[in-house]
Scaffold this motif. Sequence first.
Motif, PDB file in Angstrom:
ATOM      1  N   ARG A 152       0.837  -1.208   0.000  1.00 47.00           N
ATOM      2  CA  ARG A 152       0.000   0.000   0.000  1.00 47.00           C
ATOM      3  C   ARG A 152       0.871   1.257   0.000  1.00 47.00           C
ATOM      4  O   ARG A 152       0.618   2.201  -0.752  1.00 47.00           O
ATOM      5  N   LEU A 153       1.901   1.281   0.846  1.00 45.98           N
ATOM      6  CA  LEU A 153       2.778   2.449   0.917  1.00 45.98           C
ATOM      7  C   LEU A 153       3.496   2.691  -0.407  1.00 45.98           C
ATOM      8  O   LEU A 153       3.610   3.836  -0.868  1.00 45.98           O
ATOM      9  N   GLU A 154       3.978   1.607  -1.026  1.00 44.96           N
ATOM     10  CA  GLU A 154       4.674   1.763  -2.304  1.00 44.96           C
ATOM     11  C   GLU A 154       3.725   2.253  -3.392  1.00 44.96           C
ATOM     12  O   GLU A 154       4.086   3.101  -4.213  1.00 44.96           O
ATOM     13  N   ALA A 155       2.498   1.709  -3.407  1.00 42.36           N
ATOM     14  CA  ALA A 155       1.525   2.120  -4.420  1.00 42.36           C
ATOM     15  C   ALA A 155       1.128   3.580  -4.238  1.00 42.36           C
ATOM     16  O   ALA A 155       0.984   4.327  -5.212  1.00 42.36           O
ATOM     17  N   GLU A 186       3.990   5.736  -5.479  1.00 43.68           N
ATOM     18  CA  GLU A 186       4.063   5.679  -6.935  1.00 43.68           C
ATOM     19  C   GLU A 186       2.969   6.532  -7.566  1.00 43.68           C
ATOM     20  O   GLU A 186       3.199   7.256  -8.537  1.00 43.68           O
ATOM     21  N   GLN A 187       1.758   6.450  -7.001  1.00 40.74           N
ATOM     22  CA  GLN A 187       0.645   7.240  -7.515  1.00 40.74           C
ATOM     23  C   GLN A 187       0.918   8.732  -7.328  1.00 40.74           C
ATOM     24  O   GLN A 187       0.677   9.537  -8.234  1.00 40.74           O
ATOM     25  N   LYS A 188       1.413   9.118  -6.148  1.00 41.56           N
ATOM     26  CA  LYS A 188       1.706  10.523  -5.867  1.00 41.56           C
ATOM     27  C   LYS A 188       2.753  11.060  -6.835  1.00 41.56           C
ATOM     28  O   LYS A 188       2.589  12.144  -7.410  1.00 41.56           O
ATOM     29  N   HIS A 189       3.818  10.315  -7.056  1.00 44.23           N
ATOM     30  CA  HIS A 189       4.873  10.758  -7.968  1.00 44.23           C
ATOM     31  C   HIS A 189       4.352  10.848  -9.398  1.00 44.23           C
ATOM     32  O   HIS A 189       4.663  11.792 -10.128  1.00 44.23           O
ATOM     33  N   GLN A 190       3.551   9.859  -9.820  1.00 47.73           N
ATOM     34  CA  GLN A 190       3.017   9.866 -11.176  1.00 47.73           C
ATOM     35  C   GLN A 190       2.124  11.088 -11.398  1.00 47.73           C
ATOM     36  O   GLN A 190       2.190  11.740 -12.446  1.00 47.73           O
ATOM     37  N   ALA A 243       4.873  -1.633 -15.472  1.00 49.52           N
ATOM     38  CA  ALA A 243       5.627  -1.312 -14.249  1.00 49.52           C
ATOM     39  C   ALA A 243       5.171  -2.179 -13.085  1.00 49.52           C
ATOM     40  O   ALA A 243       5.988  -2.637 -12.286  1.00 49.52           O
ATOM     41  N   LEU A 244       3.854  -2.411 -12.988  1.00 47.88           N
ATOM     42  CA  LEU A 244       3.335  -3.270 -11.925  1.00 47.88           C
ATOM     43  C   LEU A 244       3.874  -4.686 -12.063  1.00 47.88           C
ATOM     44  O   LEU A 244       4.200  -5.343 -11.066  1.00 47.88           O
ATOM     45  N   GLU A 245       3.960  -5.170 -13.292  1.00 46.11           N
ATOM     46  CA  GLU A 245       4.503  -6.515 -13.513  1.00 46.11           C
ATOM     47  C   GLU A 245       5.960  -6.574 -13.044  1.00 46.11           C
ATOM     48  O   GLU A 245       6.375  -7.537 -12.399  1.00 46.11           O
ATOM     49  N   ARG A 246       6.723  -5.538 -13.368  1.00 42.43           N
ATOM     50  CA  ARG A 246       8.124  -5.526 -12.951  1.00 42.43           C
ATOM     51  C   ARG A 246       8.237  -5.490 -11.425  1.00 42.43           C
ATOM     52  O   ARG A 246       9.088  -6.162 -10.842  1.00 42.43           O
ATOM     53  N   GLU A 247       7.351  -4.694 -10.790  1.00 42.61           N
ATOM     54  CA  GLU A 247       7.402  -4.600  -9.339  1.00 42.61           C
ATOM     55  C   GLU A 247       7.076  -5.934  -8.679  1.00 42.61           C
ATOM     56  O   GLU A 247       7.682  -6.312  -7.677  1.00 42.61           O
ATOM     57  N   ARG A 248       6.088  -6.667  -9.252  1.00 40.39           N
ATOM     58  CA  ARG A 248       5.749  -7.980  -8.690  1.00 40.39           C
ATOM     59  C   ARG A 248       6.955  -8.918  -8.764  1.00 40.39           C
ATOM     60  O   ARG A 248       7.269  -9.625  -7.817  1.00 40.39           O
ATOM     61  N   GLN A 249       7.615  -8.916  -9.914  1.00 42.79           N
ATOM     62  CA  GLN A 249       8.762  -9.792 -10.082  1.00 42.79           C
ATOM     63  C   GLN A 249       9.892  -9.402  -9.129  1.00 42.79           C
ATOM     64  O   GLN A 249      10.589 -10.268  -8.581  1.00 42.79           O
ATOM     65  N   GLU A 250      10.085  -8.097  -8.922  1.00 40.04           N
ATOM     66  CA  GLU A 250      11.137  -7.644  -8.018  1.00 40.04           C
ATOM     67  C   GLU A 250      10.845  -8.061  -6.585  1.00 40.04           C
ATOM     68  O   GLU A 250      11.751  -8.463  -5.854  1.00 40.04           O
ATOM     69  N   ASP A 290      -9.700   6.046 -14.109  1.00 40.77           N
ATOM     70  CA  ASP A 290      -8.343   5.658 -13.732  1.00 40.77           C
ATOM     71  C   ASP A 290      -8.416   4.913 -12.403  1.00 40.77           C
ATOM     72  O   ASP A 290      -8.858   5.473 -11.391  1.00 40.77           O
ATOM     73  N   THR A 291      -7.997   3.654 -12.381  1.00 37.14           N
ATOM     74  CA  THR A 291      -8.112   2.844 -11.171  1.00 37.14           C
ATOM     75  C   THR A 291      -7.214   3.351 -10.051  1.00 37.14           C
ATOM     76  O   THR A 291      -7.438   3.028  -8.883  1.00 37.14           O
ATOM     77  N   GLU A 292      -6.183   4.135 -10.384  1.00 33.87           N
ATOM     78  CA  GLU A 292      -5.273   4.643  -9.369  1.00 33.87           C
ATOM     79  C   GLU A 292      -5.776   5.945  -8.752  1.00 33.87           C
ATOM     80  O   GLU A 292      -5.650   6.178  -7.554  1.00 33.87           O
ATOM     81  N   THR A 293      -6.332   6.838  -9.575  1.00 30.12           N
ATOM     82  CA  THR A 293      -6.739   8.153  -9.086  1.00 30.12           C
ATOM     83  C   THR A 293      -8.242   8.303  -8.945  1.00 30.12           C
ATOM     84  O   THR A 293      -8.712   9.194  -8.231  1.00 30.12           O
ATOM     85  N   GLY A 294      -9.023   7.463  -9.644  1.00 29.01           N
ATOM     86  CA  GLY A 294     -10.472   7.589  -9.632  1.00 29.01           C
ATOM     87  C   GLY A 294     -10.988   8.640 -10.586  1.00 29.01           C
ATOM     88  O   GLY A 294     -12.206   8.861 -10.681  1.00 29.01           O
ATOM     89  N   ASN A 295     -10.093   9.297 -11.336  1.00 27.75           N
ATOM     90  CA  ASN A 295     -10.509  10.331 -12.276  1.00 27.75           C
ATOM     91  C   ASN A 295     -11.186   9.715 -13.498  1.00 27.75           C
ATOM     92  O   ASN A 295     -10.731   8.697 -14.024  1.00 27.75           O
ATOM     93  N   ALA A 296     -12.268  10.362 -13.949  1.00 25.19           N
ATOM     94  CA  ALA A 296     -13.001   9.856 -15.101  1.00 25.19           C
ATOM     95  C   ALA A 296     -12.215  10.089 -16.386  1.00 25.19           C
ATOM     96  O   ALA A 296     -11.501  11.091 -16.529  1.00 25.19           O
TER      97      ALA A 296
END
Length: 291
Positions: free
Chosen positions: A50-53, A56-60, A107-114, A194-200
Amino acid sequence: MEDSQSEQQRMIRRHNREKKELQARIQSMKNSVPKSDKNKRKQLLLDVARLEAEMEQKHQQELEKFQEGLPDNSSVASVTEDLAKMDLENQPPRFSRSQRRRERRAALERERQERIAEGETEQLASYRHDEEEKLRTILGAKNLEMKNITADGQCMYRAIQDQLVFSVTVESLRKRTADYMRKHIDEFLPFFCDTETGNAYSRDDFLGYCDDIVGNLSWGGLLELRALSHVLQTPIEVIQAESPALVFGVEYTKRPLTLVHTRYSCSLGEHYNSVKPLEAGAVGGAAPRLF
């Protein structure tokens, strides 16, 4: 232009500093939880994700807001993970929203693998075991068991294909899904965000999303399941370990197609499997036919 580049570089340096501080905080959290306490280790993994996500969302969002403020003829491009090391004068144009969605998924796929490579396999294995046990109980009550579907980015469509009594290709299912969603855009657009921000997103974004269903083999999800239930005029039931089953197309009277949605059983992340009747003599008694 130089001011924009300097501001961008300062933002990148701040993001890198914040990421290092977060990793130090995460390491402190890990050190405070005994490895023998499996319940606390499970919660720790969720908290870390949760903290990493959130970061990541804030930086994006900060990077996208910065880019939106640049003039149209700016040569400063969209920021990638190694932007600080790249020549800002030779960047490609800003990514479209559909491109950013694909980049975020990659990026999410890479993070899972890491995370797996960094030694989180023990916690993931525990999650996987718990999820499989719960699903086995739920399916057993229905005289069903899980049938594995290949994890190739098309698992949802392949799980649907597996249960249909007539022959149909995955390509056809994708095309029919996209066509239905384009023709009924007002039915789907309110749920497209947007599933990360909720913006339409806009209508053009939605149409681009439909193009990706056919052209870029994008993952299937709730919108596509809703569309497929109408295309096939058949209810589609999605069984999950931690939540009640979802049913799409409840207005239809045919026997439902049943999918199993997993979060941990596949090493690549969320995944859809099919089901099949329990074998004769298995726990739960004789299984009825699916169709």
